[in-house]
Design an enzyme around this catalytic site. Structure first.
Site, PDB file in Angstrom:
ATOM      1  N   ARG A 101     -35.111-113.760 -21.850  1.00 18.15           N
ATOM      2  CA  ARG A 101     -35.040-112.531 -21.062  1.00 18.15           C
ATOM      3  C   ARG A 101     -36.390-111.820 -20.990  1.00 18.15           C
ATOM      4  O   ARG A 101     -36.811-111.353 -19.924  1.00 18.15           O
ATOM      5  CB  ARG A 101     -33.998-111.577 -21.650  1.00 18.15           C
ATOM      6  CG  ARG A 101     -33.759-110.314 -20.838  1.00 18.15           C
ATOM      7  CD  ARG A 101     -33.072-110.616 -19.528  1.00 18.15           C
ATOM      8  NE  ARG A 101     -33.985-110.790 -18.405  1.00 18.15           N
ATOM      9  CZ  ARG A 101     -33.717-111.532 -17.334  1.00 18.15           C
ATOM     10  NH1 ARG A 101     -32.581-112.178 -17.240  1.00 18.15           N
ATOM     11  NH2 ARG A 101     -34.589-111.641 -16.364  1.00 18.15           N
ATOM     12  N   LYS A 168     -59.405 -83.274  -8.778  1.00 15.60           N
ATOM     13  CA  LYS A 168     -58.275 -82.849  -7.957  1.00 15.60           C
ATOM     14  C   LYS A 168     -58.194 -81.322  -7.892  1.00 15.60           C
ATOM     15  O   LYS A 168     -59.031 -80.612  -8.439  1.00 15.60           O
ATOM     16  CB  LYS A 168     -56.972 -83.442  -8.502  1.00 15.60           C
ATOM     17  CG  LYS A 168     -56.950 -84.968  -8.457  1.00 15.60           C
ATOM     18  CD  LYS A 168     -55.564 -85.497  -8.797  1.00 15.60           C
ATOM     19  CE  LYS A 168     -55.495 -86.998  -8.640  1.00 15.60           C
ATOM     20  NZ  LYS A 168     -54.126 -87.523  -8.841  1.00 15.60           N
ATOM     21  N   GLU A 197     -60.754 -85.160  -4.436  1.00  9.47           N
ATOM     22  CA  GLU A 197     -59.599 -85.049  -3.553  1.00  9.47           C
ATOM     23  C   GLU A 197     -59.762 -83.800  -2.698  1.00  9.47           C
ATOM     24  O   GLU A 197     -59.940 -82.701  -3.233  1.00  9.47           O
ATOM     25  CB  GLU A 197     -58.317 -84.955  -4.375  1.00  9.47           C
ATOM     26  CG  GLU A 197     -57.050 -84.863  -3.545  1.00  9.47           C
ATOM     27  CD  GLU A 197     -55.819 -84.728  -4.416  1.00  9.47           C
ATOM     28  OE1 GLU A 197     -55.090 -85.721  -4.573  1.00  9.47           O
ATOM     29  OE2 GLU A 197     -55.597 -83.627  -4.959  1.00  9.47           O
TER      30      GLU A 197
END
Length: 280
Positions: A101, A168, A197
């Site tokens: 898995r 940002k 940004e």
């Protein structure tokens, strides 16, 4: 040229976490099998996809038992068709079942990332615009998914907060202005890419004047993207971002931006369907 995979140590760490999560102190069901039992298996893909994840698949079984052999039919970055064989795994039955898995989880997730990236890259065919990923990755699989993006034909933005500066809105507010933030970045981190940004053409002009190398055009309309490209005239790199979809890629690229970045290729992925079958 195929992209280089992350360092073996990074892959091993990913696998160790996955096995600790799944196997824990021991696989109760696999422990019921007779000692010395061996199995040979084949892994097939059930759909069209771009394959990715060989190093993690190999490392999963290597950590469980060094006696395993894996014979591969594909390389990372190869196109897969439904029913195609990916590899064969031979080794002790109990650890093979314990690792199945975790090993499949790695290739289904990374192939999902590579597959959707290839779709986005194809949508940009014929343009000069390149596709970038973001930091919107699955926790703990940053390097793995960024590798998968490269296998799909995309390119990596910064890996983390440590290898590039992206200023940002909140950084600008805290620093006082775009100019102040960029100047601090250039003084403290010479040689490191500085990107800003921006939300307006006025902010773009300020970022260019301050010395930024790249501007991230946040949610610009197509008209404003075209105006930004014309006004910038190649003085800085331009990256379009925000509300990017497979359907809008071509028209965004047609504005002339250098890059389009999107988190969709790493956070909105759909796992690819793989199956491990046991041979008689």
């Amino acid at each position: 040229m195929r992209p280089a995979a992350p360092a073996e140590e990074a892959v091993a760490d990913d696998v160790a976490r996955a096995l600790a999560e799944d196997v824990g102190p021991g696989d109760l069901t696999a422990g019921l099998l007779p000692p010395g039992a061996m199995l040979e298996t084949r892994v097939i893909c059930r759909e069209d996809a771009v394959f990715c994840g060989r190093p993690w698949f190999d490392a999963t079984f290597a950590q469980l038992d060094p006696a395993f052999t894996v014979e591969w039919s594909v390389q990372d970055g190869d196109a897969l068709m439904p029913g195609g064989e990916v590899c064969r795994v031979t080794g002790p039955a109990a650890p093979l079942l314990s690792g199945e898995r975790a090993a499949l989880n790695f290739i289904q997730t990374l192939s999902g990332t590579a597959t959707v990236t290839r779709e986005y890259v194809r949508a940009l065919s014929g343009s000069r615009t390149r596709l970038l990923d973001t930091r919107k990755t699955l926790p703990g699989l940053r390097l793995a998914q960024k590798y998968a993006v490269r296998c799909g034909g995309g390119e990596n933005h910064r890996v983390g907060l440590y290898d590039a500066v992206l200023i940002k809105e909140n950084h600008i507010a805290a620093a006082g202005s775009i100019t102040a933030a960029v100047q601090q970045a250039l003084e403290r981190h010479p040689g490191i890419m500085v990107e800003v940004e921006v939300e307006t053409l006025e902010q773009l002009r300020e970022a260019i004047a301050a010395g930024a190398r790249r501007a991230l055009l946040d949610n610009f309309s197509l008209d404003r993207l075209r105006r930004a490209v014309d006004e910038t005239a190649g003085r800085v790199e331009l990256e379009a971002s925000g509300n990017v979809t497979l359907d809008t890629l071509a028209e965004i690229a047609a504005t002339g931006v250098d890059f389009i970045s999107t988190g969709a290729i790493t956070k909105h992925l759909r796992a690819i369907d793989f199956s491990m079958r046991y041979l008689d």
